[in-house]
Design an enzyme around this catalytic site. Structure first.
Site, PDB file in Angstrom:
ATOM      1  N   SER A 133      66.985  94.025   4.404  1.00  0.00           N
ATOM      2  CA  SER A 133      66.250  92.942   5.063  1.00  0.00           C
ATOM      3  C   SER A 133      67.141  91.714   5.206  1.00  0.00           C
ATOM      4  CB  SER A 133      65.039  92.594   4.200  1.00  0.00           C
ATOM      5  OG  SER A 133      64.445  91.395   4.627  1.00  0.00           O
ATOM      6  N   TYR A 158      60.682  90.042  -4.203  1.00  0.00           N
ATOM      7  CA  TYR A 158      60.818  91.122  -3.215  1.00  0.00           C
ATOM      8  C   TYR A 158      62.242  91.145  -2.649  1.00  0.00           C
ATOM      9  CZ  TYR A 158      61.039  93.136   1.428  1.00  0.00           C
ATOM     10  OH  TYR A 158      61.458  93.837   2.525  1.00  0.00           O
ATOM     11  N   LYS A 162      65.733  93.990  -2.762  1.00  0.00           N
ATOM     12  CA  LYS A 162      66.603  94.489  -1.681  1.00  0.00           C
ATOM     13  C   LYS A 162      68.066  94.192  -2.015  1.00  0.00           C
ATOM     14  CE  LYS A 162      63.424  96.145   0.936  1.00  0.00           C
ATOM     15  NZ  LYS A 162      63.287  97.571   1.121  1.00  0.00           N
TER      16      LYS A 162
HETATM   17  P1  NAD Z   1      54.970  99.344   4.997  1.00  0.00           P
HETATM   18  O1  NAD Z   1      54.332  98.801   3.764  1.00  0.00           O
HETATM   19  O2  NAD Z   1      54.146  99.486   6.207  1.00  0.00           O
HETATM   20  O3  NAD Z   1      55.660 100.766   4.694  1.00  0.00           O
HETATM   21  C1  NAD Z   1      56.171 101.122   3.433  1.00  0.00           C
HETATM   22  C2  NAD Z   1      55.488 102.420   3.025  1.00  0.00           C
HETATM   23  O4  NAD Z   1      56.006 102.844   1.767  1.00  0.00           O
HETATM   24  C3  NAD Z   1      53.967 102.245   2.854  1.00  0.00           C
HETATM   25  O5  NAD Z   1      53.296 103.183   3.654  1.00  0.00           O
HETATM   26  C4  NAD Z   1      53.740 102.501   1.353  1.00  0.00           C
HETATM   27  O6  NAD Z   1      52.496 103.138   1.128  1.00  0.00           O
HETATM   28  C5  NAD Z   1      54.934 103.370   0.986  1.00  0.00           C
HETATM   29  N1  NAD Z   1      55.342 103.289  -0.417  1.00  0.00           N
HETATM   30  C6  NAD Z   1      55.533 102.172  -1.160  1.00  0.00           C
HETATM   31  N2  NAD Z   1      55.918 102.519  -2.403  1.00  0.00           N
HETATM   32  C7  NAD Z   1      55.979 103.875  -2.444  1.00  0.00           C
HETATM   33  C8  NAD Z   1      56.312 104.808  -3.453  1.00  0.00           C
HETATM   34  N3  NAD Z   1      56.632 104.449  -4.699  1.00  0.00           N
HETATM   35  N4  NAD Z   1      56.263 106.136  -3.148  1.00  0.00           N
HETATM   36  C9  NAD Z   1      55.916 106.545  -1.898  1.00  0.00           C
HETATM   37  N5  NAD Z   1      55.582 105.697  -0.903  1.00  0.00           N
HETATM   38  C10 NAD Z   1      55.621 104.366  -1.174  1.00  0.00           C
HETATM   39  O7  NAD Z   1      56.252  98.439   5.285  1.00  0.00           O
HETATM   40  P2  NAD Z   1      57.181  98.413   6.569  1.00  0.00           P
HETATM   41  O8  NAD Z   1      56.990  97.120   7.234  1.00  0.00           O
HETATM   42  O9  NAD Z   1      57.062  99.676   7.330  1.00  0.00           O
HETATM   43  O10 NAD Z   1      58.592  98.363   5.852  1.00  0.00           O
HETATM   44  C11 NAD Z   1      59.407  99.513   5.668  1.00  0.00           C
HETATM   45  C12 NAD Z   1      60.648  99.101   4.909  1.00  0.00           C
HETATM   46  O11 NAD Z   1      61.332  98.095   5.630  1.00  0.00           O
HETATM   47  C13 NAD Z   1      60.375  98.515   3.529  1.00  0.00           C
HETATM   48  O12 NAD Z   1      61.397  98.949   2.656  1.00  0.00           O
HETATM   49  C14 NAD Z   1      60.467  97.030   3.754  1.00  0.00           C
HETATM   50  O13 NAD Z   1      60.831  96.358   2.584  1.00  0.00           O
HETATM   51  C15 NAD Z   1      61.564  96.962   4.800  1.00  0.00           C
HETATM   52  N6  NAD Z   1      61.502  95.761   5.637  1.00  0.00           N
HETATM   53  C16 NAD Z   1      60.351  95.412   6.254  1.00  0.00           C
HETATM   54  C17 NAD Z   1      60.288  94.259   7.018  1.00  0.00           C
HETATM   55  C18 NAD Z   1      58.997  93.803   7.666  1.00  0.00           C
HETATM   56  O14 NAD Z   1      58.842  92.610   7.916  1.00  0.00           O
HETATM   57  N7  NAD Z   1      58.065  94.701   7.969  1.00  0.00           N
HETATM   58  C19 NAD Z   1      61.445  93.481   7.199  1.00  0.00           C
HETATM   59  C20 NAD Z   1      62.632  93.878   6.562  1.00  0.00           C
HETATM   60  C21 NAD Z   1      62.645  95.029   5.781  1.00  0.00           C
HETATM   61  C1  WQD Z   2      57.425  83.973  10.443  1.00  0.00           C
HETATM   62  C2  WQD Z   2      57.288  82.491  10.801  1.00  0.00           C
HETATM   63  C3  WQD Z   2      56.324  81.154   9.048  1.00  0.00           C
HETATM   64  C4  WQD Z   2      52.375  83.095   9.218  1.00  0.00           C
HETATM   65  C5  WQD Z   2      58.864  87.816   6.029  1.00  0.00           C
HETATM   66  C6  WQD Z   2      59.575  88.129   4.739  1.00  0.00           C
HETATM   67  C7  WQD Z   2      60.942  88.698   5.003  1.00  0.00           C
HETATM   68  C8  WQD Z   2      60.862  89.899   5.967  1.00  0.00           C
HETATM   69  C9  WQD Z   2      60.057  89.576   7.194  1.00  0.00           C
HETATM   70  C10 WQD Z   2      60.714  91.956   4.728  1.00  0.00           C
HETATM   71  C11 WQD Z   2      57.661  81.541   9.672  1.00  0.00           C
HETATM   72  C12 WQD Z   2      55.407  81.182  10.265  1.00  0.00           C
HETATM   73  C13 WQD Z   2      53.686  82.740   9.445  1.00  0.00           C
HETATM   74  C14 WQD Z   2      51.341  82.148   9.509  1.00  0.00           C
HETATM   75  C15 WQD Z   2      53.017  80.595  10.267  1.00  0.00           C
HETATM   76  N1  WQD Z   2      60.181  91.006   5.363  1.00  0.00           N
HETATM   77  N2  WQD Z   2      54.001  81.514   9.964  1.00  0.00           N
HETATM   78  N3  WQD Z   2      51.711  80.946  10.030  1.00  0.00           N
HETATM   79  O1  WQD Z   2      58.485  84.685   6.394  1.00  0.00           O
HETATM   80  O2  WQD Z   2      60.119  85.068   8.320  1.00  0.00           O
HETATM   81  O3  WQD Z   2      59.659  86.883   6.748  1.00  0.00           O
HETATM   82  O4  WQD Z   2      58.781  89.026   6.815  1.00  0.00           O
HETATM   83  O5  WQD Z   2      61.865  92.107   4.401  1.00  0.00           O
HETATM   84  O6  WQD Z   2      61.463  89.082   3.772  1.00  0.00           O
HETATM   85  O7  WQD Z   2      59.697  86.928   3.980  1.00  0.00           O
HETATM   86  O8  WQD Z   2      57.897  86.238   8.332  1.00  0.00           O
HETATM   87  O9  WQD Z   2      55.950  86.580   9.762  1.00  0.00           O
HETATM   88  O10 WQD Z   2      55.621  85.580   7.453  1.00  0.00           O
HETATM   89  O11 WQD Z   2      56.721  84.225   9.223  1.00  0.00           O
HETATM   90  O12 WQD Z   2      53.288  79.490  10.726  1.00  0.00           O
HETATM   91  O13 WQD Z   2      50.148  82.406   9.277  1.00  0.00           O
HETATM   92  O14 WQD Z   2      55.907  82.227  11.078  1.00  0.00           O
HETATM   93  O15 WQD Z   2      56.317  79.893   8.451  1.00  0.00           O
HETATM   94  O16 WQD Z   2      58.266  80.417  10.268  1.00  0.00           O
HETATM   95  P1  WQD Z   2      59.057  85.581   7.415  1.00  0.00           P
HETATM   96  P2  WQD Z   2      56.447  85.712   8.674  1.00  0.00           P
END
Ligand code: NAD
Ligand code: WQD
Length: 360
Positions: A133, A158, A162
């Site tokens: 991330s 969190y 990562k």
């Molecule tokens: P998500 O929560 O929709 O998907 C993750 C899945 O993993 C879920 O379905 C959950 O049930 C499953 N899971 C969690 N722990 C588990 C375990 N111990 N065993 C089996 N399954 C398990 O999240 P997402 O948005 O699809 O994210 C996928 C990956 O990408 C994650 O690693 C997340 O940290 C990373 N990521 C997400 C974002 C974002 O903003 N969505 C941004 C950067 C990185």
């Molecule tokens: C985006 C922008 C908020 C909600 C998070 C995790 C990051 C990554 C992606 C996994 C920001 C603003 C949001 C609301 C708002 N995940 N906002 N009102 O914080 O950039 O990142 O998701 O790895 O680790 O921290 O994403 O969608 O929460 O926010 O004004 O109700 O929207 O302040 O500027 P963020 P977000």
């Protein structure tokens, strides 16, 4: 036929995992998906998201309800199938929850990864794509952020999981040259599959901007709270690099292609568009493409939020041959299509055609 044919997708029922599965099937891979439904709809009978992924592609998925913390269960799956590569999405990802329950996050994300790596090694499987991330960069020292921007000064648990995993992967790939790993640092994933059949439907409380905004547009929430309008940005609101989830998905297929033909040890790539968009700009575009009105309430900055970040995604372009195809308008349109076609998310009890636990 792809060289890395059979892919184990952990967290396959989740948001990014289910979209990636569609691209993997379309690229000719066989998919074995696992999920424990910590944050996805589904049960012993399977996952509605994956059933719909089958519908979209006309292909079948082998699915196991399995938890990465249950080592014997995961080991059995590796005993049963010859897995060529793992795409590891499974993790808990709620920043706020991670601050309240750090041990839960360290246990699930770090121990889950450790178990997986040990089982992979025991089964002679050394190829992995890992979901990292942009959060590993913390408050950026410069934008656009390149992969060699310092990592580690992160303000939430969190994000630290990562970062620690990336460090673990560095040590592992240095110690044992058999490993071939790509860590993809996603920026802000949004949007949904253009069919409207699959999208984001978390079971845990969510706080991300796009799903929250869509709930307001649907009338399920009264107002969108904007966290801060006094940032040092053109309109005072926070700036992020929003990326369509199908662009992320194609980044994983590109990563598999690189792993298949090369020994790279550990490589890290940003997946972003390279463009920063403010909260206010995103709201304006969402309103204009969906014809909805989002009532806004400006409040103080959210603790731990970063002012502005966006990716330099040129390394992924050069070395993976990958670039984004979807505009910010398409991200909004596709997310809205998914929300309006599925206002309550996935059906909570599904009849699945997914092959569960290896049996149809
Ligand atoms: P998500 O929560 O929709 O998907 C993750 C899945 O993993 C879920 O379905 C959950 O049930 C499953 N899971 C969690 N722990 C588990 C375990 N111990 N065993 C089996 N399954 C398990 O999240 P997402 O948005 O699809 O994210 C996928 C990956 O990408 C994650 O690693 C997340 O940290 C990373 N990521 C997400 C974002 C974002 O903003 N969505 C941004 C950067 C990185
Ligand atoms: C985006 C922008 C908020 C909600 C998070 C995790 C990051 C990554 C992606 C996994 C920001 C603003 C949001 C609301 C708002 N995940 N906002 N009102 O914080 O950039 O990142 O998701 O790895 O680790 O921290 O994403 O969608 O929460 O926010 O004004 O109700 O929207 O302040 O500027 P963020 P977000």
């Amino acid at each position: 036929m792809p060289k890395l044919k059979t892919i184990l997708v952990t967290g396959g029922a989740g948001y990014i995992g289910s979209h990636c599965v569609v691209d993997l099937l379309e690229a000719g891979h066989d998919v074995i998906a696992i999920d424990n439904f910590a944050n996805a709809v589904g049960d012993e009978d399977g996952s509605p998201a994956l059933r719909r992924a089958e519908e979209i592609t006309g292909k079948t998925i082998v699915f196991y309800k399995a938890d990465l913390l249950d080592k014997p269960q995961i080991n059995d799956i590796f005993d049963k199938h010859k897995i060529d590569c793992v795409i590891h999405f499974a993790a808990l990802k709620a920043v706020g929850e991670s601050m309240q329950q750090p041990l839960l996050y360290y246990q699930n994300n770090l121990l889950g990864m450790l178990n997986l790596l040990e089982i992979m090694r025991a089964h002679d499987c050394y190829q992995m794509v890992f979901s990292s991330s942009c959060t590993v960069y913390g408050e950026p020292e410069f934008v656009p952020i390149t992969e060699n921007h310092p990592t580690g000064s992160i303000t939430n648990v969190y994000g630290r999981t990562k970062y620690f995993i990336e460090e673990m992967l560095k040590d592992l790939s240095a110690a044992d040259k058999k490993w071939n790993i790509i860590a993809l640092r996603y920026f802000n994933p949004v949007g949904a599959h253009p069919s409207g059949l699959i999208g984001e439907d978390p079971t845990k409380e969510f706080t991300n901007l796009m799903p929250f905004m869509a709930q307001v547009a649907l009338g399920k929430k009264p107002v969108l709270t904007v966290f801060g309008n006094d940032y040092n940005t053109p309109d005072g609101t926070g700036v992020r690099d929003y990326i369509h989830v199908m662009d992320l998905a194609s980044g994983h297929v590109a990563a598999l292609n690189l792993l298949a033909g090369n020994h790279i040890g550990l490589k890290v790539y940003n997946l972003g568009t390279g463009k920063g968009v403010s909260v206010k700009e995103l709201v304006d575009i969402f309103e204009s493409v969906t014809g909805t009105k989002i009532p806004l309430k400006y409040v103080d900055r959210r603790l731990g939020d970063i002012t502005a970040l966006w990716a330099d995604a040129s390394l992924a372009k050069e070395e993976l041959g990958w670039s984004t195809r979807y505009s910010i308008e398409e991200m909004c349109t596709d997310f809205w299509r998914w929300q309006t076609m599925n206002p309550d998310g996935y059906p909570k009890k599904n009849k699945t055609t997914v092959i569960v636990n290896g049996k149809s």
